[in-house]
Design an enzyme around this catalytic site. Sequence first.
Site, PDB file in Angstrom:
ATOM      1  N   CYS A   2      51.592  24.756  36.363  1.00 46.63           N
ATOM      2  CA  CYS A   2      51.773  23.474  37.064  1.00 46.63           C
ATOM      3  C   CYS A   2      53.252  23.162  37.249  1.00 46.63           C
ATOM      4  CB  CYS A   2      51.142  22.355  36.264  1.00 46.63           C
ATOM      5  SG  CYS A   2      49.408  22.629  35.911  1.00 46.63           S
ATOM      6  N   ARG A  27      55.123  28.413  44.054  1.00 44.64           N
ATOM      7  CA  ARG A  27      54.584  28.840  42.765  1.00 44.64           C
ATOM      8  C   ARG A  27      53.067  28.961  42.779  1.00 44.64           C
ATOM      9  NH1 ARG A  27      57.682  26.871  38.107  1.00 44.64           N
ATOM     10  NH2 ARG A  27      55.662  26.340  37.263  1.00 44.64           N
ATOM     11  N   TRP A  75      47.794  23.431  38.728  1.00 45.33           N
ATOM     12  CA  TRP A  75      47.122  24.727  38.788  1.00 45.33           C
ATOM     13  C   TRP A  75      46.070  24.676  37.691  1.00 45.33           C
ATOM     14  CZ3 TRP A  75      46.044  29.369  36.483  1.00 45.33           C
ATOM     15  CH2 TRP A  75      45.613  30.349  37.385  1.00 45.33           C
ATOM     16  N   ASN A 101      52.338  19.305  32.044  1.00 45.40           N
ATOM     17  CA  ASN A 101      52.186  20.761  32.122  1.00 45.40           C
ATOM     18  C   ASN A 101      51.787  21.280  30.744  1.00 45.40           C
ATOM     19  OD1 ASN A 101      53.022  20.793  34.718  1.00 45.40           O
ATOM     20  ND2 ASN A 101      54.914  21.944  34.363  1.00 45.40           N
ATOM     21  N   GLY A 102      51.086  22.422  30.715  1.00 46.84           N
ATOM     22  CA  GLY A 102      50.711  23.011  29.429  1.00 46.84           C
ATOM     23  C   GLY A 102      49.299  22.639  29.045  1.00 46.84           C
ATOM     24  N   GLU A 479      47.271  52.183  33.350  1.00 44.67           N
ATOM     25  CA  GLU A 479      47.915  51.013  33.947  1.00 44.67           C
ATOM     26  C   GLU A 479      49.412  51.278  34.173  1.00 44.67           C
ATOM     27  OE1 GLU A 479      47.318  48.466  35.455  1.00 44.67           O
ATOM     28  OE2 GLU A 479      48.974  47.066  35.148  1.00 44.67           O
ATOM     29  N   LYS A 483      51.154  51.034  37.859  1.00 47.66           N
ATOM     30  CA  LYS A 483      52.283  50.137  38.160  1.00 47.66           C
ATOM     31  C   LYS A 483      53.408  50.919  38.811  1.00 47.66           C
ATOM     32  CE  LYS A 483      50.776  47.346  37.911  1.00 47.66           C
ATOM     33  NZ  LYS A 483      49.659  46.434  37.834  1.00 47.66           N
ATOM     34  N   GLU A 486      52.483  52.109  42.404  1.00 51.01           N
ATOM     35  CA  GLU A 486      52.394  50.986  43.353  1.00 51.01           C
ATOM     36  C   GLU A 486      53.757  50.535  43.860  1.00 51.01           C
ATOM     37  OE1 GLU A 486      49.172  47.627  42.636  1.00 51.01           O
ATOM     38  OE2 GLU A 486      50.178  48.155  40.778  1.00 51.01           O
ATOM     39  N   HIS A 502      43.419  70.252  29.275  1.00 46.77           N
ATOM     40  CA  HIS A 502      42.252  70.665  30.069  1.00 46.77           C
ATOM     41  C   HIS A 502      42.566  70.728  31.556  1.00 46.77           C
ATOM     42  CE1 HIS A 502      39.748  70.573  26.527  1.00 46.77           C
ATOM     43  NE2 HIS A 502      40.226  69.359  26.246  1.00 46.77           N
ATOM     44  N   LYS A 597      47.552  41.227  47.721  1.00 47.58           N
ATOM     45  CA  LYS A 597      47.303  40.608  46.419  1.00 47.58           C
ATOM     46  C   LYS A 597      45.821  40.414  46.157  1.00 47.58           C
ATOM     47  CE  LYS A 597      48.564  38.784  42.537  1.00 47.58           C
ATOM     48  NZ  LYS A 597      48.913  39.796  41.516  1.00 47.58           N
TER      49      LYS A 597
HETATM   50  C1  F6R Z   1      47.361  46.300  40.689  1.00 46.20           C
HETATM   51  C2  F6R Z   1      46.507  45.215  41.129  1.00 46.20           C
HETATM   52  C3  F6R Z   1      45.142  45.539  41.598  1.00 46.20           C
HETATM   53  C4  F6R Z   1      44.145  44.459  41.159  1.00 46.20           C
HETATM   54  C5  F6R Z   1      42.774  44.708  41.781  1.00 46.20           C
HETATM   55  C6  F6R Z   1      41.752  43.715  41.308  1.00 46.20           C
HETATM   56  O1  F6R Z   1      48.624  45.883  40.307  1.00 46.20           O
HETATM   57  O2  F6R Z   1      46.918  44.076  41.136  1.00 46.20           O
HETATM   58  O3  F6R Z   1      44.736  46.787  41.156  1.00 46.20           O
HETATM   59  O4  F6R Z   1      44.061  44.484  39.763  1.00 46.20           O
HETATM   60  O5  F6R Z   1      42.880  44.635  43.182  1.00 46.20           O
HETATM   61  O6  F6R Z   1      42.125  42.414  41.585  1.00 46.20           O
HETATM   62  P1  F6R Z   1      41.440  41.191  40.887  1.00 46.20           P
HETATM   63  O7  F6R Z   1      41.785  41.202  39.438  1.00 46.20           O
HETATM   64  O8  F6R Z   1      41.965  39.987  41.604  1.00 46.20           O
HETATM   65  O9  F6R Z   1      39.958  41.359  41.079  1.00 46.20           O
END
Ligand code: F6R
Length: 602
Positions: A2, A27, A75, A101-102, A479, A483, A486, A502, A597
């Site tokens: 928030c 934000r 938020w 906030n919080g 992961e 990262k 990507e 293997h 996103k």
């Molecule tokens: C990677 C990333 C994606 C999401 C995936 C699922 O950095 O952000 O792999 O994790 O698209 O997204 P959500 O969690 O929104 O279902």
Amino acid sequence: MCGITGYIGRDEALDRVLGGLQNLEYRGYDSAGVAVTEPADGDIAVYKRSGEVDQLLEAAPAESPSRCAIGHTRWSTHGPPTDANAHPHTDCAGRVAVVHNGIIENYERLQAELSEHTFTSDTDTEVIPHLLEDRLAAGDDPVAAVRAVSDRLEGSFAFCAIVEGFDGVVAVRNDSPLVLGHGEDGTYLASDVTAFLDRTRSVTYLENGDVAVLEDDVTLYRDGEAIEPAIETIEWDADAAEKGGYDHYMHKEIHEQPQALRQTISGRLEVDSGDVDLEVSFPTEHLNSIEEVQLVACGTSYYAGLYAARLLETLADVRASVTIASEYAFEGGRDPWRTLTIAVTQSGETADTLSAIRAADQAGARTMAVTNTLGSTVTREVDDSVFIRAGPEIGVAATKTFASQVATLALVAVHIGRRRGALSSGRASELLGNLRDVPGAVQQVLDAEPDVDAVAAEYADSDAFFFVGRAFAHPVALEGALKLKEISYDHAEGFAAGELKHGPLALVTDQTPVLATLTDGGDADKTYNNIKEVQARGAPVIAAASSSDDRQVNEHLSVPDVGLFEPLVANVYWQLFAYHVAADKGRPIDKPRNLAKSVTVE
Ligand code: F6R
């Protein structure tokens, strides 16, 4: 998370505060509101709306003579994004308005004490104006009342109040940020300097426990004593300011992890008793009859699911499976009545995950969402939702939401384990103690960022990068590689360490660094055997390893001692590594090519 704004001065306060809210729009938020003190009679007027600041602009008057106002972008964490849940919140008589906030951890207890008062929202915040109302009725002045109320609140928070008949704003900070801006036309107040950076660059950051009283002048109280505010000048340019001084949202969000994790666990765990309160209503008889917990998710959320499945099997004595959502089907050999299907999705809008949870629901399974987004589609379709409370994530590459997903799912695993009688209070207490220490451990990793930056610079031009780990460190290897690929566009792969021999070992050369997680919860001794195999092929090894680990590797990044959560903490090194490799290469880190996103197509 928030946003708070406030202003008192010579100019129109409503205009200043609305401008501050617009500056905070980047934000992410789901509702907004303002409260102004009317100069004629000292009355308070409140305007608030769910949705965009533009909608609030339509609800608020075009002009107001007021010189004193507070504002908020919400938020949601407690209660969906509705007009009633938007801040400011008021007391019964509308004489006090508060933005906050919080999270107030003890709000339910306080609300029970305030049974004479009328509550009009689902929020934790609303206890504050009602508590203030009681203190003012008992004869406190506004500053004493804010102090007294703040002392009664548990959790991490910052709040600001205006009170009828008092021409000023009183603000207090406890773990959530607040900053004052000293302008020529008046004094500003905000949770983030971006709110008023177009007005002034002279700021004072409040410290925990500080109380600021904004009238014609500012008085800052620390430990009950009035002190001279220390004034700093912000040098960032507007773009960096929007990112809190970081070059990229992703970098900012990596650094927000300690705070995000604190919010995730806030008020939900009792370390001493080993109990967890998730505000979900699984019937115990259902939990006892469950034979399988299925997790469905995509990408980073899928890796959080892998971490969680192992936690569920270890702690809750229940079979746990994880399926990439686009591959999910409710297949044979499963009894829907004995199945709990959990959608792990930070956005709550991922089409593949929604499709999977609908298939589970149609088959008759009980469904649950673990998500960051109140009011998202997934929350409307499942039996129960648990919110990860990480705050909005803007960078396309998920960082803080991964950490908060794993932490939330750990709470779910402990909850189920305790309710099923599979987990002793002693063991639960130990795990919850570890979880409580994770934010601090993540902070230690963040403090070591210059070391990671140097390692990234040394290896950035390698042919490929292989991440390895076992047990809880296996999803972290996957992961870490995701990262890096990507955001840097380098070839990176994550493997279960035991799988190298293997097949993938054929790819290992002295030009392919191997990034290994060698921690508790990651079967470090066995992983080290696999490290020997890659070292024999000349590969440099970068290890995120327990602090006491003295095995021979090229680079040692130290992970604080937090038991089964050490791989989660090690992951922060891999986030920083990916970030610095990508930054060295000048990649568009917040918007990597071809990625979005929120993925709303199957
Ligand atoms: C990677 C990333 C994606 C999401 C995936 C699922 O950095 O952000 O792999 O994790 O698209 O997204 P959500 O969690 O929104 O279902």
